[in-house]
Design a protein around this motif. Structure first.
Motif, PDB file in Angstrom:
ATOM      1  N   LEU A 264       0.801  -1.212   0.000  1.00 28.47           N
ATOM      2  CA  LEU A 264       0.000   0.000   0.000  1.00 28.47           C
ATOM      3  C   LEU A 264       0.837   1.267   0.000  1.00 28.47           C
ATOM      4  N   ASP A 265       2.136   1.134  -0.056  1.00 30.29           N
ATOM      5  CA  ASP A 265       3.009   2.299  -0.052  1.00 30.29           C
ATOM      6  C   ASP A 265       3.116   2.838  -1.489  1.00 30.29           C
ATOM      7  N   GLU A 266       2.501   3.969  -1.728  1.00 32.28           N
ATOM      8  CA  GLU A 266       2.520   4.598  -3.038  1.00 32.28           C
ATOM      9  C   GLU A 266       3.213   5.958  -2.993  1.00 32.28           C
ATOM     10  N   SER A 267       4.122   6.113  -2.093  1.00 29.06           N
ATOM     11  CA  SER A 267       4.812   7.398  -1.964  1.00 29.06           C
ATOM     12  C   SER A 267       5.673   7.691  -3.184  1.00 29.06           C
ATOM     13  N   SER A 268       6.306   6.640  -3.764  1.00 21.99           N
ATOM     14  CA  SER A 268       7.128   6.859  -4.951  1.00 21.99           C
ATOM     15  C   SER A 268       6.274   7.286  -6.138  1.00 21.99           C
ATOM     16  N   LEU A 269       5.074   6.741  -6.258  1.00 19.95           N
ATOM     17  CA  LEU A 269       4.185   7.139  -7.346  1.00 19.95           C
ATOM     18  C   LEU A 269       3.687   8.562  -7.156  1.00 19.95           C
ATOM     19  N   ILE A 270       3.425   8.948  -5.925  1.00 22.11           N
ATOM     20  CA  ILE A 270       2.965  10.315  -5.664  1.00 22.11           C
ATOM     21  C   ILE A 270       4.072  11.320  -5.959  1.00 22.11           C
ATOM     22  N   THR A 271       5.292  10.951  -5.591  1.00 15.80           N
ATOM     23  CA  THR A 271       6.421  11.831  -5.894  1.00 15.80           C
ATOM     24  C   THR A 271       6.618  11.983  -7.398  1.00 15.80           C
ATOM     25  N   GLN A 272       6.495  10.881  -8.137  1.00 13.62           N
ATOM     26  CA  GLN A 272       6.629  10.947  -9.586  1.00 13.62           C
ATOM     27  C   GLN A 272       5.500  11.755 -10.215  1.00 13.62           C
ATOM     28  N   LEU A 273       4.310  11.688  -9.615  1.00  7.24           N
ATOM     29  CA  LEU A 273       3.179  12.450 -10.128  1.00  7.24           C
ATOM     30  C   LEU A 273       3.392  13.951  -9.922  1.00  7.24           C
ATOM     31  N   HIS A 274       4.007  14.318  -8.805  1.00  4.85           N
ATOM     32  CA  HIS A 274       4.277  15.733  -8.550  1.00  4.85           C
ATOM     33  C   HIS A 274       5.343  16.274  -9.501  1.00  4.85           C
ATOM     34  N   GLN A 275       6.247  15.436  -9.895  1.00  4.36           N
ATOM     35  CA  GLN A 275       7.339  15.872 -10.758  1.00  4.36           C
ATOM     36  C   GLN A 275       7.018  15.733 -12.249  1.00  4.36           C
ATOM     37  N   SER A 276       5.856  15.213 -12.589  1.00  9.38           N
ATOM     38  CA  SER A 276       5.498  14.962 -13.983  1.00  9.38           C
ATOM     39  C   SER A 276       4.411  15.923 -14.435  1.00  9.38           C
ATOM     40  N   ASP A 277       4.260  15.991 -15.733  1.00 12.95           N
ATOM     41  CA  ASP A 277       3.205  16.796 -16.334  1.00 12.95           C
ATOM     42  C   ASP A 277       1.946  15.950 -16.486  1.00 12.95           C
ATOM     43  N   PHE A 278       0.831  16.637 -16.771  1.00 12.91           N
ATOM     44  CA  PHE A 278      -0.412  15.896 -16.955  1.00 12.91           C
ATOM     45  C   PHE A 278      -0.353  14.988 -18.181  1.00 12.91           C
ATOM     46  N   LEU A 279       0.373  15.416 -19.209  1.00 13.28           N
ATOM     47  CA  LEU A 279       0.475  14.613 -20.422  1.00 13.28           C
ATOM     48  C   LEU A 279       1.330  13.374 -20.222  1.00 13.28           C
ATOM     49  N   ASP A 280       2.085  13.319 -19.127  1.00 11.31           N
ATOM     50  CA  ASP A 280       2.916  12.146 -18.856  1.00 11.31           C
ATOM     51  C   ASP A 280       2.133  11.006 -18.227  1.00 11.31           C
ATOM     52  N   THR A 281       0.916  11.261 -17.759  1.00 10.85           N
ATOM     53  CA  THR A 281       0.103  10.214 -17.158  1.00 10.85           C
ATOM     54  C   THR A 281      -0.666   9.455 -18.230  1.00 10.85           C
ATOM     55  N   ALA A 282      -0.888   8.180 -17.983  1.00 13.53           N
ATOM     56  CA  ALA A 282      -1.590   7.325 -18.940  1.00 13.53           C
ATOM     57  C   ALA A 282      -3.092   7.544 -18.829  1.00 13.53           C
ATOM     58  N   SER A 283      -3.753   7.601 -19.973  1.00 15.55           N
ATOM     59  CA  SER A 283      -5.205   7.759 -19.997  1.00 15.55           C
ATOM     60  C   SER A 283      -5.888   6.422 -19.739  1.00 15.55           C
ATOM     61  N   SER A 284      -7.187   6.476 -19.504  1.00 14.60           N
ATOM     62  CA  SER A 284      -7.940   5.246 -19.238  1.00 14.60           C
ATOM     63  C   SER A 284      -7.964   4.342 -20.467  1.00 14.60           C
ATOM     64  N   THR A 285      -8.010   4.946 -21.659  1.00 15.73           N
ATOM     65  CA  THR A 285      -7.992   4.135 -22.878  1.00 15.73           C
ATOM     66  C   THR A 285      -6.670   3.413 -23.048  1.00 15.73           C
ATOM     67  N   GLN A 286      -5.565   4.077 -22.739  1.00 15.55           N
ATOM     68  CA  GLN A 286      -4.258   3.438 -22.832  1.00 15.55           C
ATOM     69  C   GLN A 286      -4.097   2.337 -21.799  1.00 15.55           C
ATOM     70  N   ILE A 287      -4.628   2.546 -20.602  1.00 12.68           N
ATOM     71  CA  ILE A 287      -4.518   1.522 -19.556  1.00 12.68           C
ATOM     72  C   ILE A 287      -5.337   0.287 -19.926  1.00 12.68           C
ATOM     73  N   CYS A 288      -6.531   0.495 -20.467  1.00 12.57           N
ATOM     74  CA  CYS A 288      -7.384  -0.653 -20.821  1.00 12.57           C
ATOM     75  C   CYS A 288      -6.818  -1.437 -22.003  1.00 12.57           C
ATOM     76  N   SER A 289      -6.085  -0.784 -22.880  1.00 11.63           N
ATOM     77  CA  SER A 289      -5.523  -1.476 -24.039  1.00 11.63           C
ATOM     78  C   SER A 289      -4.269  -2.261 -23.714  1.00 11.63           C
ATOM     79  N   GLN A 290      -3.726  -2.090 -22.516  1.00  7.98           N
ATOM     80  CA  GLN A 290      -2.507  -2.802 -22.152  1.00  7.98           C
ATOM     81  C   GLN A 290      -2.803  -4.274 -21.897  1.00  7.98           C
ATOM     82  N   PRO A 291      -1.913  -5.191 -22.296  1.00  7.91           N
ATOM     83  CA  PRO A 291      -2.099  -6.610 -21.965  1.00  7.91           C
ATOM     84  C   PRO A 291      -1.963  -6.833 -20.474  1.00  7.91           C
TER      85      PRO A 291
END
Length: 579
Positions: A294-321
């Protein structure tokens, strides 16, 4: 307001006639003049959108003599193939390999464009380095590159040693370049360890599996193997239901046990009743246990340092194997840097059958590279097509101006339209038309079909018509040669033009006024479109197919069988001018 071109939609008889407001006996739509408006098909009904199709979308069953739409046909898959490499995939491989191409066909995870295999390290430009006495030539690696958005698999740390078998190599690589075991390799390693050291070796392998990151595919394989061993265990219990556990009705293998009770004759045998043990859950990583992180601190830190366009959309996530090789959030990617190449989804070629008689009405060629059909019974080859154009007649002040496609219809002003029926079959047709006096809806328009009954000649060869006598030339064709439409008057009960296999008639329409009674009333979507429901009945004579004709006796060889077809269609004439 966007202009509207005239169109023709045909209703499939598979729709529910009761909910659409028409009688169950479709062959008599105008049996009573008082009930004509009630029996008319309503194109504005909510269910009418699911029963109206253009003529090009419909098929025809020769045995039932009925129209078939895409909603009422029965489809059967004939061939699976990859749309990129056009390689045919056997149906037996779908269960083991999934519904995706297992060759080197991948899509970009960012823009879903096709990716190509490209070498990363090019050969040296100095030819002396390739001499036989020189060693240490650089090792060439390969990557997947999208030519549209310039995405590369090196962005997620994935490189390949060979330019072929990309799917097999990608299954062994995690994001970042770390290696992973496939399902077959894990099974072989577990079997090898069990033969070498028994339980001690299995315990050591379990500790090793717990130390390394476990992805979804590894966890699923371990859980599947563990629960299969539980189902195969005859002492698997009932999870605490003692009243039913004595007979084993709540056991994981209850179906086979119940069958054994009735076939083995031990239903009332007290010796067969024994207390069964409880089924346990997975407790080690080798059995499929995965501790939740349940430790998502690294993901939160990466989210703060990234742009909105760097995050994956729901369509991209659903298309992943599903087997991403990631550990956070059960393998779901959060950023574009974690997206992996997506294998192409397989496509199918399907044959279509009539739902009533089960005859094939459409069957494609089995070869993937061809787009031809072995059987293709389209409705346009059996029922007449209807085309609509506006007719300009001279007014009291002189000739009328030519009509422009998409012109608005003036309210309460009579307008004439030319309906052209073209016969596609080699038999003469007798056509009977029926239309309500007023169109259904809040703004009823008056409709008058000037020639509701007429005959259409057979679709013979063009040269047969040219060889006919000059006296039998149709008056409609001579009328077209003599002058324009403005020189002739509309007559009730007569056709407007006639050709080799087509007939044109006139329909007079008086568009309704779109004035609203109160200021709060608004015009609904497409309520200003003038649509006319028209019932079409076709009769023709074809060669009989009785037993005498099939036996070859020749007694009914020249006898013809009368056939008929009735259906509703909707004619869209244009938009009514508001104001």
């Amino acid at each position: 307001m966007a202009p509207l071109s005239p169109y023709t939609y045909i209703q499939c008889p598979c729709s529910d006639s009761a909910s659409l407001g028409r009688p169950s006996d479709a062959t008599s739509p105008t049996s009573a003049d008082g009930d004509e408006e009630d029996n008319a098909f309503d194109p504005r009904a909510p269910r009418a959108n699911f029963s109206l199709y253009p003529l090009e979308y419909l098929l025809y069953c020769e045995d039932c003599h009925q129209i078939r739409c895409p909603r009422c046909i029965t489809e059967e898959i004939a061939t699976y193939f990859c749309p990129s490499c056009l390689f045919e995939v056997p149906s037996s491989n779908l269960k083991s390999e999934g519904n995706r191409c297992t060759r080197s066909c991948f899509q970009c995870p960012i823009c879903i464009g096709p990716v190509s295999v490209t070498s990363i390290e090019a050969p040296p430009s100095d030819p002396s380095l390739l001499a036989p006495d020189r060693a240490g030539t650089p090792h060439t690696t390969y990557s997947l590159i999208c030519s549209y958005c310039s995405w590369s698999s090196t962005e997620i740390g994935i490189q390949f040693d060979k330019p072929n078998s990309i799917h097999a190599q990608l299954a062994k690589i995690r994001n970042g370049g770390a290696s992973r075991l496939t399902a077959k390799e894990r099974k072989d390693r577990r079997k090898e360890l069990s033969h070498r050291g028994g339980e001690a070796a299995l315990a050591a392998s379990s500790e090793a599996a717990a130390a390394q990151d476990m992805d979804l595919e590894t966890q699923f394989a371990n859980l599947k193997l563990f629960y299969n061993s539980q189902l195969a265990d005859p002492n698997a219990g009932d999870n605490g239901f003692s009243s039913l556990g004595d007979l084993g009705f709540s056991s994981p293998s209850s179906l086979s046990r119940i069958m054994n009770l009735y076939t083995g004759g031990k239903l009332h045998d007290p010796r067969a009743k024994s207390k069964l043990g409880a089924m346990r859950e997975a407790i080690t990583a080798d059995e499929g246990l995965l501790e939740t992180d349940l430790d998502e601190s690294s993901l939160i830190t990466q989210l703060h340092q990234s742009d909105f366009l760097d995050t994956a959309s729901s369509t991209q996530i659903c298309s992943q194997p599903p087997n991403l090789g990631e550990t956070h959030l059960y393998g779901a990617a959060r950023f574009n840097s974690s997206l992996r190449p997506v294998p192409y989804l397989l496509r199918t070629k399907r044959s279509k059958r009539c739902p009533v008689c089960r005859h094939i009405i459409s069957k494609p060629e089995a070869k993937v590279q061809t787009t031809r059909f072995r059987i293709r019974l389209v409705a346009g080859s059996y029922i007449p097509s209807i085309t609509i154009r506006r007719l300009n007649l001279p007014g009291p002040n002189g000739p009328a101006a030519p009509a422009i496609l998409g012109d608005l219809l003036e309210p309460l002003k009579p307008v004439h339209f030319v309906l052209t029926f073209k016969n596609p079959i080699f038999e003469s047709l007798k056509v009977t038309l029926g239309a309500p006096a007023k169109t259904p809806g809040r703004f009823p328009s008056k409709v008058t079909v000037l020639c509701p009954q007429f005959d259409i000649d057979a679709n013979t060869d063009v040269w047969d018509e040219a060889l006919k006598e000059n006296g039998r030339e149709s008056s409609g064709r001579s009328r077209r040669r003599a002058g324009t439409e403005s020189q002739f008057q509309v007559e009730v009960g007569k056709i407007w033009e006639r050709g080799r296999n087509w007939v044109s008639i006139i329909v007079e329409v008086v568009p309704a006024s779109l004035k609203l009674e109160s200021g709060r009333d608004v015009l609904k979507q497409d309520e200003d479109v003038l649509e006319i429901p028209m019932f079409v009945r076709i009769e023709w004579e074809a060669e009989g197919g009785g037993d005498d004709a099939a036996s070859g006796t020749g007694r009914d060889k020249d006898q013809k069988e009368k056939k008929e077809l009735a259906y509703w269609c909707v004619l869209g004439l244009g938009r009514i001018k508001q104001g």
